[in-house]
Design a protein around this motif. Structure first.
Motif, PDB file in Angstrom:
ATOM      1  N   UNK A 210       6.007  -6.376  -4.977  1.00 42.52           N
ATOM      2  CA  UNK A 210       6.421  -6.324  -3.646  1.00 42.52           C
ATOM      3  C   UNK A 210       5.964  -5.079  -3.145  1.00 42.52           C
ATOM      4  N   UNK A 211       5.551  -4.202  -3.912  1.00 47.92           N
ATOM      5  CA  UNK A 211       4.341  -3.330  -3.428  1.00 47.92           C
ATOM      6  C   UNK A 211       2.975  -2.977  -3.349  1.00 47.92           C
ATOM      7  N   UNK A 212       1.708  -3.852  -2.867  1.00 47.33           N
ATOM      8  CA  UNK A 212       0.727  -4.241  -3.867  1.00 47.33           C
ATOM      9  C   UNK A 212      -0.212  -2.746  -4.641  1.00 47.33           C
ATOM     10  N   UNK A 213       0.222  -1.600  -4.219  1.00 45.77           N
ATOM     11  CA  UNK A 213      -0.356  -0.243  -4.318  1.00 45.77           C
ATOM     12  C   UNK A 213       0.075   0.557  -5.607  1.00 45.77           C
ATOM     13  N   UNK A 214       1.317   0.255  -6.328  1.00 48.02           N
ATOM     14  CA  UNK A 214       2.148  -0.061  -7.158  1.00 48.02           C
ATOM     15  C   UNK A 214       1.588   0.310  -8.459  1.00 48.02           C
ATOM     16  N   UNK A 215       0.415   1.130  -9.433  1.00 45.66           N
ATOM     17  CA  UNK A 215      -0.122   1.188 -10.190  1.00 45.66           C
ATOM     18  C   UNK A 215       0.910   1.737 -11.565  1.00 45.66           C
ATOM     19  N   UNK A 216       0.256   1.588 -12.410  1.00 45.71           N
ATOM     20  CA  UNK A 216       0.515   1.981 -13.471  1.00 45.71           C
ATOM     21  C   UNK A 216      -0.950   3.221 -13.752  1.00 45.71           C
ATOM     22  N   UNK A 217      -0.808   4.564 -13.604  1.00 45.14           N
ATOM     23  CA  UNK A 217      -1.905   5.550 -14.008  1.00 45.14           C
ATOM     24  C   UNK A 217      -2.068   5.266 -15.637  1.00 45.14           C
ATOM     25  N   UNK A 218      -0.949   5.119 -16.382  1.00 48.86           N
ATOM     26  CA  UNK A 218      -1.220   4.736 -17.835  1.00 48.86           C
ATOM     27  C   UNK A 218      -2.228   3.781 -18.161  1.00 48.86           C
ATOM     28  N   UNK A 219      -1.697   2.696 -17.879  1.00 47.36           N
ATOM     29  CA  UNK A 219      -2.102   1.220 -17.506  1.00 47.36           C
ATOM     30  C   UNK A 219      -3.724   0.892 -18.045  1.00 47.36           C
ATOM     31  N   UNK A 220      -4.234   2.048 -17.277  1.00 53.29           N
ATOM     32  CA  UNK A 220      -5.031   2.136 -16.685  1.00 53.29           C
ATOM     33  C   UNK A 220      -6.259   3.184 -16.886  1.00 53.29           C
ATOM     34  N   UNK A 221      -5.768   3.489 -18.134  1.00 53.35           N
ATOM     35  CA  UNK A 221      -6.210   4.350 -18.953  1.00 53.35           C
ATOM     36  C   UNK A 221      -7.240   3.814 -20.563  1.00 53.35           C
TER      37      UNK A 221
ATOM     38  N   UNK B 165      12.154  -1.812   2.615  1.00 49.74           N
ATOM     39  CA  UNK B 165      11.093  -2.540   3.586  1.00 49.74           C
ATOM     40  C   UNK B 165      10.278  -4.183   3.455  1.00 49.74           C
ATOM     41  N   UNK B 166       9.770  -2.612   1.466  1.00 52.48           N
ATOM     42  CA  UNK B 166       7.829  -3.498   1.304  1.00 52.48           C
ATOM     43  C   UNK B 166       8.929  -5.148   1.040  1.00 52.48           C
ATOM     44  N   UNK B 167      10.479  -5.016   0.434  1.00 53.28           N
ATOM     45  CA  UNK B 167      10.821  -6.265  -0.452  1.00 53.28           C
ATOM     46  C   UNK B 167      10.972  -7.842   0.767  1.00 53.28           C
ATOM     47  N   UNK B 168      11.897  -6.824   1.980  1.00 53.56           N
ATOM     48  CA  UNK B 168      11.710  -7.280   3.028  1.00 53.56           C
ATOM     49  C   UNK B 168      11.306  -8.404   4.196  1.00 53.56           C
ATOM     50  N   UNK B 169       9.512  -7.123   3.415  1.00 53.17           N
ATOM     51  CA  UNK B 169       8.586  -7.900   4.371  1.00 53.17           C
ATOM     52  C   UNK B 169       8.219  -8.915   3.829  1.00 53.17           C
ATOM     53  N   UNK B 170       7.762  -8.405   2.251  1.00 55.77           N
ATOM     54  CA  UNK B 170       7.275 -10.119   1.167  1.00 55.77           C
ATOM     55  C   UNK B 170       7.708 -11.396   1.254  1.00 55.77           C
ATOM     56  N   UNK B 171       9.305 -10.770   0.789  1.00 61.09           N
ATOM     57  CA  UNK B 171       9.838 -12.092   1.132  1.00 61.09           C
ATOM     58  C   UNK B 171       9.546 -13.197   2.602  1.00 61.09           C
TER      59      UNK B 171
ATOM     60  N   UNK C 166       6.867 -12.923   3.703  1.00 66.75           N
ATOM     61  CA  UNK C 166       5.641 -13.701   3.321  1.00 66.75           C
ATOM     62  C   UNK C 166       5.381 -15.050   2.516  1.00 66.75           C
ATOM     63  N   UNK C 167       6.830 -14.652   1.602  1.00 66.07           N
ATOM     64  CA  UNK C 167       6.885 -15.629   0.902  1.00 66.07           C
ATOM     65  C   UNK C 167       7.514 -16.978   1.678  1.00 66.07           C
ATOM     66  N   UNK C 168       8.670 -16.518   2.808  1.00 65.72           N
ATOM     67  CA  UNK C 168       8.658 -17.632   3.521  1.00 65.72           C
ATOM     68  C   UNK C 168       7.487 -17.939   4.320  1.00 65.72           C
ATOM     69  N   UNK C 169       7.071 -17.208   5.216  1.00 63.79           N
ATOM     70  CA  UNK C 169       6.146 -17.962   6.072  1.00 63.79           C
ATOM     71  C   UNK C 169       5.324 -18.587   5.518  1.00 63.79           C
ATOM     72  N   UNK C 170       4.510 -18.234   3.685  1.00 65.81           N
ATOM     73  CA  UNK C 170       4.105 -19.229   3.668  1.00 65.81           C
ATOM     74  C   UNK C 170       2.316 -18.661   4.070  1.00 65.81           C
ATOM     75  N   UNK C 171       2.466 -17.041   5.029  1.00 67.33           N
ATOM     76  CA  UNK C 171       1.059 -16.529   5.343  1.00 67.33           C
ATOM     77  C   UNK C 171       0.244 -15.995   4.784  1.00 67.33           C
ATOM     78  N   UNK C 172       0.783 -16.098   3.160  1.00 64.07           N
ATOM     79  CA  UNK C 172      -0.391 -15.145   2.482  1.00 64.07           C
ATOM     80  C   UNK C 172      -0.254 -13.014   2.440  1.00 64.07           C
ATOM     81  N   UNK C 173       0.554 -12.645   3.032  1.00 60.79           N
ATOM     82  CA  UNK C 173       0.849 -11.446   3.302  1.00 60.79           C
ATOM     83  C   UNK C 173       1.535 -11.443   2.375  1.00 60.79           C
ATOM     84  N   UNK C 174       2.364 -11.961   1.188  1.00 61.56           N
ATOM     85  CA  UNK C 174       3.361 -11.501   0.578  1.00 61.56           C
ATOM     86  C   UNK C 174       1.794 -11.337  -1.138  1.00 61.56           C
ATOM     87  N   UNK C 175       2.357 -10.210  -1.606  1.00 59.87           N
ATOM     88  CA  UNK C 175       0.661  -9.470  -2.682  1.00 59.87           C
ATOM     89  C   UNK C 175       1.523 -10.679  -3.949  1.00 59.87           C
ATOM     90  N   UNK C 176       0.539 -11.767  -3.990  1.00 67.16           N
ATOM     91  CA  UNK C 176       1.028 -12.456  -5.397  1.00 67.16           C
ATOM     92  C   UNK C 176      -0.395 -11.984  -6.157  1.00 67.16           C
TER      93      UNK C 176
END
Ligand code: 13P
Ligand code: SF4
Length: 310
Positions: A80-91, A269-275, A277-287
């Motif tokens: 839903x938010x492509x910037x959400x990472x886990x710092x531990x996962x990258x260590x 709003x991230x969840x709403x925008x992602x859906x 994007x999925x509905x429009x198939x315009x590539x805006x949802x972070x796959x």
């Protein structure tokens, strides 16, 4: 649009697009309310494996959506938010662990699920905080390399005294920032409260707990306990969710600083925008896009986790 209207729109879009929403328990209440599946990392991994929907929209951090893609490769999985990472996962990375393995080849490499898919390709078995003890005990080899979280690893080591558990210096910056003094201050303020803690916290904090366990374990303990007050030593959203679900009990976050800013990046709003994007198939949802080779190589240790932890 207010929150309720946006939630209604999300429910409608979810149905129209055949999307299942998975939300980690650290997400805000307004998000868990519209999710099809909520829970900790282990529960969501098992849920992701059995989903029939065409699309999965993950509200959490990147490694969780990646895990859902690995377990359901035929589905389209979005974060839903492509910037959400886990710092531990990258260590820690694959090359670092491969080099340690080459020097100490007899150890079974146990990876906390908070790792990248690339790193999982050189690990033998994954664990989550709710399955770590059970899985490490079930591994035939007594020599273990536990990565990346040295605090969860220390908890495993103390509870599996028959195993020779080697740790590396990684961990969750949110949970590791809590000190024993924070616990003493919270206990002084709430002397009748039980202290429940996540083992991602440092050993000197875990030692002061009445109960130490995963997100699901903490929730379960608090719900079943006859006690009336609890200090919650994990992400503050868990105290909030518990307060909603058990209005006759009192829940105090251990400190107000126990907030994972990455988990909190995702908004309604991230969840709403992602859906949309999925509905429009315009590539805006972070796959989440992964090649078959990476999926197959990283899946082995997740399947092993589900086999040993199930
Ligand atoms: P669990 O969901 O396994 O309890 O882990 C907590 C956490 O920090 C998730 O990133
Ligand atoms: Fe990562 Fe810690 Fe946030 Fe969990 S709470 S996502 S381990 S940084």
């Amino acid at each position: 649009m207010n929150i309720r209207e946006m939630q209604e729109a999300i429910l409608k879009l979810k149905k129209e697009t055949g999307t299942a929403i998975l939300a980690h328990s650290y997400q805000a209440r307004e998000i868990t309310e519209i999710a099809d599946y909520t829970g900790d990392s282990y529960k969501l991994s098992v849920d992701a494996k059995g989903i029939d929907n065409e699309n999965i929209l993950f509200c959490g951090v990147h490694f969780m959506a990646e895990t859902a893609k690995i377990l359901s490769p035929q589905k389209r999985v979005y974060l839903a938010n492509p910037h959400a990472g886990c710092p531990m996962a990258e260590q820690m990375d694959k090359e670092m662990i491969a080099a340690i393995k080459a020097e100490d080849p007899d150890r079974t490499v146990v990876a906390y699920i908070n790792t990248t898919a690339s790193l999982k390709t050189v690990c033998d078995v994954c664990v989550t905080s709710s399955s770590a003890l059970k899985i490490v005990k079930a591994i035939e080899n007594d020599k273990i390399l536990f990565i990346p979280d040295c605090n969860l690893g220390d908890f495993v080591k103390k509870n599996c005294p028959d195993k020779d558990v080697k740790l590396l210096n990684g961990g969750c910056p949110t949970h590791a920032a809590v000190s024993a003094n924070d616990v003493l201050a919270a206990k002084a303020e709430h002397p009748d409260a039980l202290f429940l803690v996540h083992p991602e916290c440092r050993p000197q904090v875990v030692e002061l707990a009445d109960y130490a366990g995963s997100t699901a374990g903490i929730i379960d303990f608090a719900m079943k306990s006859d006690a009336k007050e609890f200090i919650i030593g994990t992400e503050t959203s868990i105290a909030e969710h518990l307060q909603y679900d058990c209005p006759d009990k009192k829940f105090y976050p251990l400190t107000k600083n126990l907030v994972c800013n990455n988990m909190k990046l995702t908004t309604l709003p991230d969840v709403y925008r992602s859906l949309l994007g999925i509905a429009n198939g315009d590539g805006s949802a972070a796959e989440i896009i992964m090649d078959d080779e990476m999926i197959a190589a990283s899946r082995k240790c997740i399947d092993e986790m589900i086999r040993l932890g199930g």
